[in-house]
Design a protein around this motif. Sequence first.
Motif, PDB file in Angstrom:
ATOM      1  N   THR A  24      69.627  16.134  49.929  1.00  0.00           N
ATOM      2  CA  THR A  24      70.210  15.521  51.127  1.00  0.00           C
ATOM      3  C   THR A  24      71.629  15.030  50.852  1.00  0.00           C
ATOM      4  N   TRP A  65      57.784  20.683  52.920  1.00  0.00           N
ATOM      5  CA  TRP A  65      58.403  20.304  54.191  1.00  0.00           C
ATOM      6  C   TRP A  65      58.202  21.350  55.276  1.00  0.00           C
ATOM      7  N   GLN A  72      53.464  19.123  62.322  1.00  0.00           N
ATOM      8  CA  GLN A  72      54.023  18.369  63.443  1.00  0.00           C
ATOM      9  C   GLN A  72      53.970  19.207  64.720  1.00  0.00           C
ATOM     10  N   ALA A  96      62.895  17.093  67.078  1.00  0.00           N
ATOM     11  CA  ALA A  96      62.737  15.739  66.539  1.00  0.00           C
ATOM     12  C   ALA A  96      62.659  15.772  65.017  1.00  0.00           C
ATOM     13  N   PHE A  97      61.996  16.778  64.478  1.00  0.00           N
ATOM     14  CA  PHE A  97      61.928  16.941  63.027  1.00  0.00           C
ATOM     15  C   PHE A  97      63.329  17.116  62.447  1.00  0.00           C
ATOM     16  N   ARG A  99      66.130  16.104  63.738  1.00  0.00           N
ATOM     17  CA  ARG A  99      66.870  14.835  63.877  1.00  0.00           C
ATOM     18  C   ARG A  99      66.371  13.784  62.879  1.00  0.00           C
ATOM     19  N   ASP A 100      65.045  13.689  62.710  1.00  0.00           N
ATOM     20  CA  ASP A 100      64.464  12.615  61.894  1.00  0.00           C
ATOM     21  C   ASP A 100      64.482  12.900  60.396  1.00  0.00           C
ATOM     22  N   HIS A 101      64.518  14.163  60.020  1.00  0.00           N
ATOM     23  CA  HIS A 101      64.486  14.551  58.604  1.00  0.00           C
ATOM     24  C   HIS A 101      65.602  15.559  58.318  1.00  0.00           C
ATOM     25  N   ASP A 181      69.077  16.431  72.112  1.00  0.00           N
ATOM     26  CA  ASP A 181      68.350  15.921  73.286  1.00  0.00           C
ATOM     27  C   ASP A 181      68.543  16.857  74.483  1.00  0.00           C
TER      28      ASP A 181
END
Length: 200
Positions: A24, A65, A72, A96-97, A99-101, A181
Amino acid sequence: MSPKQHRGEVTSDLLLDAALRLYTQSGEQGVTVTAVTRTSGVSLGSLYHHFGSLDGLLTALTERWTGRLLEQLVTALTGAETAREGIRAVVGAYLAFVRDHPGAALLVHSPSADRRLLARGREIRDAQQPTVSAMSRWIQPRIDAGEVAPLPMPLLESLVLGPVVAVARRRLSGVRDVDLDEAARILPERIWRSISADGA
């Protein structure tokens, strides 16, 4: 689980978590043996014992992952009543995955991840089979009921996930001209039209 097995799982998790942090922060070039062992606090011998090599560690991280992403998606899908709602739920969960990870999503969508997963294609498919089967079990009754077009499952998967993966890759490449979004709001209806039995 024996204490030895538990210690082994803890050690594996430490190495995998350290590798993801490094990926990351710095991309794959930042995931070196020295950096992973230093960040995780785990010995070099343990890294090779659990994963065989640095590439083995990165392969395991990619599989972990990818599996979490698929889980998910299945969770989102099985909570939906209709196929149309299912498409909206899957698109929303996928984005969302991302964005969140972001680090994990970047890894999963990287060219090196593609190469690793392709190199172990059959083994990966076998490991993902329960998840894929869950998706098939959800959608088949909707095909039988005439809600979804009777297309081969791989084509349905491509029509549903293809546009979402393209948006994810574009966003993860650093291009900021796609709002996640907005994509989650617009894509489901467009995708639904491509797989609905009546095209509406």
